[in-house]
Design a protein around this motif. Structure first.
Motif, short mmCIF file in Angstrom:
data_model
loop_
_atom_site.label_atom_id
_atom_site.label_comp_id
_atom_site.label_asym_id
_atom_site.label_seq_id
_atom_site.Cartn_x
_atom_site.Cartn_y
_atom_site.Cartn_z
N GLY A 41 0.79 -1.24 0.00
CA GLY A 41 0.00 0.00 0.00
C GLY A 41 0.82 1.28 0.00
N GLY A 42 0.29 2.27 0.75
CA GLY A 42 0.85 3.64 0.73
C GLY A 42 2.34 3.71 1.02
N ARG A 45 4.22 2.77 -2.21
CA ARG A 45 4.02 3.88 -3.17
C ARG A 45 4.94 5.05 -2.82
NH1 ARG A 45 -1.15 5.91 -1.37
NH2 ARG A 45 0.11 7.17 0.01
N ASP A 55 3.20 4.62 7.53
CA ASP A 55 2.07 3.70 7.59
C ASP A 55 2.57 2.31 7.24
OD1 ASP A 55 -0.04 5.18 8.32
OD2 ASP A 55 -0.85 5.51 6.30
N ASP A 57 1.69 -1.09 6.64
CA ASP A 57 0.63 -2.09 6.42
C ASP A 57 1.27 -3.41 6.05
OD1 ASP A 57 -1.73 -0.60 6.87
OD2 ASP A 57 -1.43 0.45 4.97
N ARG A 129 -7.93 -6.35 -4.99
CA ARG A 129 -9.14 -5.74 -4.42
C ARG A 129 -8.92 -4.26 -4.12
NH1 ARG A 129 -8.57 -4.61 1.18
NH2 ARG A 129 -6.67 -5.58 1.91
N ARG A 130 -7.69 -3.76 -4.28
CA ARG A 130 -7.37 -2.39 -3.85
C ARG A 130 -7.78 -1.34 -4.88
NH1 ARG A 130 -3.73 -2.53 0.73
NH2 ARG A 130 -3.80 -4.68 1.43
N ASP A 131 -7.57 -0.08 -4.52
CA ASP A 131 -8.14 0.99 -5.34
C ASP A 131 -7.40 1.27 -6.65
OD1 ASP A 131 -6.02 2.00 -3.89
OD2 ASP A 131 -7.09 3.73 -3.07
N ASN A 135 -1.31 1.79 -5.55
CA ASN A 135 -1.49 1.32 -4.17
C ASN A 135 -1.49 -0.20 -4.09
OD1 ASN A 135 -1.63 3.82 -2.96
ND2 ASN A 135 -3.85 4.00 -3.27
N ASP A 175 -16.77 0.79 -4.66
CA ASP A 175 -16.43 1.70 -3.56
C ASP A 175 -16.32 3.13 -4.09
OD1 ASP A 175 -15.49 3.16 -1.51
OD2 ASP A 175 -13.83 1.82 -1.01
N THR A 177 -16.10 5.86 -2.69
CA THR A 177 -15.19 6.80 -2.01
C THR A 177 -13.86 6.87 -2.77
OG1 THR A 177 -14.22 5.15 -0.53
CG2 THR A 177 -16.16 6.33 0.29
N ARG A 178 -13.62 5.89 -3.63
CA ARG A 178 -12.39 5.92 -4.44
C ARG A 178 -12.38 7.12 -5.40
NH1 ARG A 178 -12.06 -0.62 -5.38
NH2 ARG A 178 -11.14 -1.02 -3.32
N ARG A 181 -10.75 9.60 -3.35
CA ARG A 181 -9.35 9.21 -3.17
C ARG A 181 -8.54 9.52 -4.43
NH1 ARG A 181 -7.87 5.83 0.89
NH2 ARG A 181 -6.37 4.69 -0.40
N ARG A 184 -7.71 13.06 -4.57
CA ARG A 184 -6.67 13.41 -3.58
C ARG A 184 -5.29 13.06 -4.11
NH1 ARG A 184 -5.96 10.90 1.26
NH2 ARG A 184 -7.63 9.36 1.11
N PHE A 185 -5.17 11.84 -4.67
CA PHE A 185 -3.85 11.43 -5.16
C PHE A 185 -3.42 12.25 -6.37
CE2 PHE A 185 -5.08 7.25 -3.07
CZ PHE A 185 -4.27 7.45 -1.97
N ARG A 188 -2.26 15.50 -4.84
CA ARG A 188 -1.12 15.38 -3.92
C ARG A 188 0.18 15.15 -4.68
NH1 ARG A 188 -0.83 10.41 0.08
NH2 ARG A 188 -2.75 11.24 0.96
N1 CTP Z 1 -7.93 1.16 -0.08
C1 CTP Z 1 -8.80 0.85 -1.10
N2 CTP Z 1 -10.01 1.49 -1.20
C2 CTP Z 1 -10.35 2.43 -0.29
C3 CTP Z 1 -9.48 2.74 0.75
C4 CTP Z 1 -8.26 2.10 0.83
O1 CTP Z 1 -8.48 0.01 -1.92
N3 CTP Z 1 -11.53 3.04 -0.39
C5 CTP Z 1 -6.62 0.44 0.00
C6 CTP Z 1 -5.52 1.13 -0.78
O2 CTP Z 1 -4.80 0.16 -1.46
C7 CTP Z 1 -4.64 1.78 0.26
C8 CTP Z 1 -4.85 0.89 1.49
O3 CTP Z 1 -6.18 0.38 1.34
O4 CTP Z 1 -3.30 1.82 -0.13
C9 CTP Z 1 -4.72 1.64 2.79
O5 CTP Z 1 -5.66 2.69 2.87
P1 CTP Z 1 -5.30 4.13 3.45
O6 CTP Z 1 -4.41 3.97 4.60
O7 CTP Z 1 -6.55 4.88 3.57
O8 CTP Z 1 -4.58 4.74 2.20
P2 CTP Z 1 -3.15 5.19 1.79
O9 CTP Z 1 -2.97 4.70 0.40
O10 CTP Z 1 -2.12 4.83 2.78
O11 CTP Z 1 -3.41 6.75 1.68
P3 CTP Z 1 -2.88 7.97 2.53
O12 CTP Z 1 -1.51 8.22 2.03
O13 CTP Z 1 -3.85 9.06 2.17
O14 CTP Z 1 -2.95 7.55 3.97
#
Ligand code: CTP
Length: 436
Positions: A41-42, A45, A55, A57, A129-131, A135, A175, A177-178, A181, A184-185, A188
């Motif tokens: 994840g983050g 990246r 973070d 994970d 399954r991720r966004d 990530n 989802d 909310t992506r 997201r 945001r990316f 950012r």
């Molecule tokens: N994720 C996702 N869909 C979402 C939220 C999160 O697939 N709606 C996945 C993403 O792969 C993300 C991971 O869960 O990398 C962790 O989520 P989060 O900590 O919210 O995101 P970060 O990518 O770490 O973002 P940030 O830098 O803003 O904390």
């Protein structure tokens, strides 16, 4: 896309040695248990982008909760949270770092916007399954392959090209909310949406999938947006993609709001240079500007629905009701410092800075600076004790007299203790005469 082989051990080595050691220890603990373990994840990246990110994970191909307990024991930390239903846990290390530990899993969405159901899987499915592709990268931590970048979906290439791409066509539907997201990316990192991703996002917005998202999740996304350094740009994108209406039909982000928001970074530096004790909650300034087009009642009900905390709602409410009046006072030619003090004394730092920003006026800024650095720190040397010494019985006149001395002192007319005491005495005599 076939998986690329690439090793990031050398980039990992550039991290603080404590964190590097921690990651390799996690790998060794997994070796002993014969489990495959990854950081995902983050963190991955940002490592590739050269951005600091703490973070951690951790994903394990096995029982996440059991592994978290093992980590806590071996690292002399403790498990601070466990979620049996998701197979996840959080470990705090001895050095105060937090590790989120999960089992590889797939998620099934019963309906758009709902939270997913969870089932065990392997790493590839977990990443799928991720966004976004950026990530969905992992780094192996087991000793033998420590630092191996796992990239099933071309995430590294997208990172290098500056592209935000979803992994499958239903991502925004599963989802919504992506959508937030993604924006945001994009801002950012100054990236772009991939073409198909953009089309699918626009389609999802047209289909009003955001309506299925709970207010709690929407509120969370809004706060994350407002806390980004590029909040103003993201809000402009929300306007462009017609997303603000999902928060409130009257919400907008106009050129005027955008122009005022462009003063926020300047205001942040200004506050920093004042070297005052309080920290400025910058995101609240964006919030105050965002709800600007709403009436007091609309703003209040929106923020209450979004479960924004009561003290922030109170700020919004107060500023909307009183900013014009306060600004007029601060712009008056003959205004006295005591009037300024009384008008500003109940305001938080965010409200004060907001006034500076919306006033677009240096006199207002100078007054607020004078208030923050001088006026609010002025304390009387005389007290109730002096009044008793002057022969008066405690009563309502005490408060009134001390208030009168304070006003005079704020206006710079009383320099010493003696001057305060003399004025106090004269004032009390006048009060007594009035009463008679
Ligand atoms: N994720 C996702 N869909 C979402 C939220 C999160 O697939 N709606 C996945 C993403 O792969 C993300 C991971 O869960 O990398 C962790 O989520 P989060 O900590 O919210 O995101 P970060 O990518 O770490 O973002 P940030 O830098 O803003 O904390």
């Amino acid at each position: 896309v076939s998986q690329q082989t690439f090793n990031v051990k050398n980039i990992l080595k550039k991290m603080e040695s404590e964190e590097y050691k921690l990651l390799s220890e996690i790998g060794k603990i997994a070796d002993n248990l014969e489990l495959d373990v990854y950081i995902v994840g983050g963190f991955v990246r940002d490592l590739i982008l050269g951005v600091e990110n703490f973070d951690f994970d951790i994903v394990v191909e096995g029982n996440g909760i059991k592994f978290a307990r093992e980590l806590a024991e071996e690292l002399e930390g403790e498990v601070i949270e466990e979620h049996q239903e998701f197979g996840t846990a959080c470990v705090a290390t001895r050095l105060g770092l937090k590790l989120d530990v999960a089992s590889c899993r797939v998620e099934y969405y019963q309906s758009p916007g709902a939270l997913p159901e969870v089932e065990a899987s392997d790493l590839k499915q977990d990443l799928f399954r991720r966004d976004f592709t950026l990530n969905a990268l992992a780094i192996k931590l087991n000793s033998e392959r420590f630092g191996k970048l796992i990239d099933f979906f071309g995430g590294k290439e997208d990172l290098e090209a500056g592209l935000i791409r979803i992994l499958h066509n239903f991502s925004f539907i599963d989802d919504p909310t992506r959508i937030f997201r993604a924006l945001r990316f994009v801002n950012r990192y100054d990236f772009e949406l991939g073409q198909i991703t953009r089309e699918l996002m626009e389609h999802a917005i047209d289909q009003k999938v955001v309506e299925g998202v709970s207010l709690g999740r929407l509120s969370n996304e809004l706060e994350l947006i407002l806390k980004e350094e590029t909040a103003a740009e993201i809000l402009s994108d929300l306007e462009e993609f017609d997303l603000l209406k999902f928060f409130h039909p009257q919400l907008s982000w106009t050129a005027k709001q955008s122009k005022l928001a462009s003063e926020i970074p300047w205001a942040e530096r200004w506050v920093e240079e004042l070297e005052i004790e309080e920290e400025l909650a910058v995101w609240q300034l964006y919030l105050l500007l965002l709800v600007n087009p709403l009436s007091v009642a609309e703003a209040k009900s929106l923020l209450t629905e979004l479960k924004i905390s009561n003290d922030i709602i109170a700020k919004v409410e107060f500023i909307k009701e009183s900013d014009k009046e306060k600004l007029e006072l601060l712009r008056e030619f003959n205004v006295q410092p005591s009037e300024v003090y009384n008008s500003l004394k109940s305001l938080s730092l965010e409200e004060l800075v907001y006034l500076v920003i919306v006033s677009e006026n240096t006199e207002v800024k100078d007054w607020i600076e004078f208030y923050l650095l001088e006026l609010r720190r002025i304390e009387l040397q005389v007290t109730g004790k002096d009044i008793i010494e002057l022969g008066y019985e405690p009563g309502p006149c005490f408060e009134k007299a001390l208030q009168a001395v304070k006003t005079k002192k704020l206006n710079g007319e009383l320099e010493t203790y003696e001057a305060e005491r003399n004025y106090l005495e004269k004032y009390l005599i006048c009060l007594k005469e009035e009463d008679n």
